[in-house]
Write an enzyme that holds these catalytic residues in place. Structure first.
Site, PDB file in Angstrom:
ATOM      1  N   SER A 142     -87.887  69.268 117.701  1.00 16.33           N
ATOM      2  CA  SER A 142     -86.863  69.701 118.657  1.00 16.33           C
ATOM      3  C   SER A 142     -85.512  69.014 118.431  1.00 16.33           C
ATOM      4  O   SER A 142     -84.892  68.513 119.369  1.00 16.33           O
ATOM      5  CB  SER A 142     -87.323  69.454 120.102  1.00 16.33           C
ATOM      6  OG  SER A 142     -88.488  70.184 120.372  1.00 16.33           O
TER       7      SER A 142
ATOM      8  N   ASN B 268     -80.409  70.801 126.631  1.00 18.54           N
ATOM      9  CA  ASN B 268     -80.820  70.624 128.029  1.00 18.54           C
ATOM     10  C   ASN B 268     -79.780  71.106 129.049  1.00 18.54           C
ATOM     11  O   ASN B 268     -80.102  71.290 130.226  1.00 18.54           O
ATOM     12  CB  ASN B 268     -81.195  69.165 128.325  1.00 18.54           C
ATOM     13  CG  ASN B 268     -82.547  68.763 127.754  1.00 18.54           C
ATOM     14  OD1 ASN B 268     -82.791  67.594 127.459  1.00 18.54           O
ATOM     15  ND2 ASN B 268     -83.455  69.720 127.582  1.00 18.54           N
TER      16      ASN B 268
ATOM     17  N   ASP C 237     -91.522  63.972 126.719  1.00 19.65           N
ATOM     18  CA  ASP C 237     -91.679  65.378 127.118  1.00 19.65           C
ATOM     19  C   ASP C 237     -92.814  65.557 128.130  1.00 19.65           C
ATOM     20  O   ASP C 237     -93.801  64.820 128.092  1.00 19.65           O
ATOM     21  CB  ASP C 237     -91.972  66.207 125.858  1.00 19.65           C
ATOM     22  CG  ASP C 237     -91.805  67.691 126.097  1.00 19.65           C
ATOM     23  OD1 ASP C 237     -91.228  68.081 127.124  1.00 19.65           O
ATOM     24  OD2 ASP C 237     -92.261  68.469 125.240  1.00 19.65           O
TER      25      ASP C 237
HETATM   26  C1  FPP Z   1     -88.533  66.370 129.097  1.00 17.18           C
HETATM   27  O1  FPP Z   1     -89.461  66.909 130.023  1.00 17.18           O
HETATM   28  C2  FPP Z   1     -87.669  65.423 129.743  1.00 17.18           C
HETATM   29  C3  FPP Z   1     -86.309  65.559 129.896  1.00 17.18           C
HETATM   30  C4  FPP Z   1     -85.543  66.716 129.425  1.00 17.18           C
HETATM   31  C5  FPP Z   1     -85.519  64.537 130.607  1.00 17.18           C
HETATM   32  C6  FPP Z   1     -85.980  63.133 130.356  1.00 17.18           C
HETATM   33  C7  FPP Z   1     -85.371  62.277 131.387  1.00 17.18           C
HETATM   34  C8  FPP Z   1     -85.920  61.154 131.872  1.00 17.18           C
HETATM   35  C9  FPP Z   1     -87.208  60.581 131.401  1.00 17.18           C
HETATM   36  C10 FPP Z   1     -85.249  60.424 132.969  1.00 17.18           C
HETATM   37  C11 FPP Z   1     -83.875  59.901 132.687  1.00 17.18           C
HETATM   38  C12 FPP Z   1     -83.779  59.032 131.493  1.00 17.18           C
HETATM   39  C13 FPP Z   1     -83.311  57.788 131.472  1.00 17.18           C
HETATM   40  C14 FPP Z   1     -83.046  57.198 130.146  1.00 17.18           C
HETATM   41  C15 FPP Z   1     -83.076  56.978 132.673  1.00 17.18           C
HETATM   42  P1  FPP Z   1     -89.360  68.430 130.392  1.00 17.18           P
HETATM   43  O2  FPP Z   1     -88.536  68.572 131.613  1.00 17.18           O
HETATM   44  O3  FPP Z   1     -88.865  69.213 129.201  1.00 17.18           O
HETATM   45  O4  FPP Z   1     -90.856  68.771 130.691  1.00 17.18           O
HETATM   46  P2  FPP Z   1     -91.575  70.194 130.523  1.00 17.18           P
HETATM   47  O5  FPP Z   1     -91.552  70.509 129.054  1.00 17.18           O
HETATM   48  O6  FPP Z   1     -92.936  69.932 131.049  1.00 17.18           O
HETATM   49  O7  FPP Z   1     -90.791  71.179 131.359  1.00 17.18           O
END
Ligand code: FPP
Length: 241
Positions: A196, A68, A20
């Site tokens: 979550s 998401n 996250d």
């Molecule tokens: C959470 O951060 C992250 C995600 C919803 C996506 C995670 C994806 C990756 C790490 C890349 C793709 C994965 C692989 C396995 C290649 P957020 O966007 O919720 O952050 P925030 O809470 O700061 O907005």
């Protein structure tokens, strides 16, 4: 001289990570959210190898939740494109390094080429892997339980399972993680202190490690801090000493 990190006394066998903070990392730098995800994906790759090198046997990462899909089309496309790129490179590298890869969740809404690549990867996993990697994609703990109950009910209807014999082990066997140990520790960076919808059933006795570091900044040092804390936890599983 290069600084050596001290190794924790106990390494968890099974680890869950909620990756996250990608969006906030990008926002802090005035960058598009997609760049936070790209950086986060690189950290994911490094963390897989760090866990394997430290002796972790099962690692489950939360890459995309059932919630998401509420994000903008642009952001979803960016995450799918990173996934596509990683399926071609990093995941093949994992297999070459004797790490088996499994995708947990309902992958059916993803583009056909992504689904085919996932199936291709899963079809030729190492027989005796050093580490099992689960990537949670379009995953939710509640959705996983609904999926498990549907399979279970179908088996009851087909006479393959009797309702009286259903116990906790039976439920375990219908989860995406069937046959794997529950996570010993669940790591969540970025300051949020909640599950979550991640591994709801499996997290019954997991230890939690929360920290303010944002996922794109998460390093081996942070992983070792999490494991060092875990090594000092007193796990009683509801019993007494
Ligand atoms: C959470 O951060 C992250 C995600 C919803 C996506 C995670 C994806 C990756 C790490 C890349 C793709 C994965 C692989 C396995 C290649 P957020 O966007 O919720 O952050 P925030 O809470 O700061 O907005």
């Amino acid at each position: 001289m290069r600084k050596k990190h001290e190794l924790p006394a106990v390494i968890p066998e099974s680890v869950g990570i909620i990756m996250d903070g990608n969006g906030r990392w990008a926002k802090k730098r005035g960058l598009p959210r997609s760049l936070g995800h790209s950086k986060g994906a690189g950290v994911f790759r490094d963390t897989v190898f760090n866990c394997r090198d430290l002796g972790v046997k099962y690692l489950t990462v939360y890459a995309f939740s059932t919630e998401n899909w509420k994000r903008s089309e642009e952001e979803i496309d960016a995450i799918v494109n990173i996934l596509r790129e990683y399926l071609k490179k990093a995941f093949t590298e994992f297999k070459d390094e004797n790490i088996s890869v499994k995708f947990i969740g309902d992958i059916s809404p993803f583009p056909q080429d992504v689904i085919s690549e996932i199936k291709r990867l899963e079809a030729d996993n190492p027989a005796n892997p050093d580490m099992h990697l689960n990537v949670a994609l379009n995953y939710g703990g509640r959705a996983e339980l609904v999926h498990a109950f549907k399979l279970m009910l179908a088996d009851v209807e087909a006479g393959k399972l009797s309702a009286e014999n259903v116990n906790e082990e039976t439920v375990d066997n219908y989860l995406y993680t069937a046959g794997q140990p529950d996570p010993d520790v669940i790591i969540r960076p970025s300051g949020e202190q909640r599950l979550s919808n991640f591994m709801l059933w499996q997290a019954a006795y997991s230890e939690f490690w929360f920290d303010n570091v944002l996922w794109p900044d998460f390093s081996k040092k942070d992983l070792l801090r999490a494991f060092a804390d875990y090594a000092n936890r007193d796990r009683r599983y509801g019993g007494r000493k």
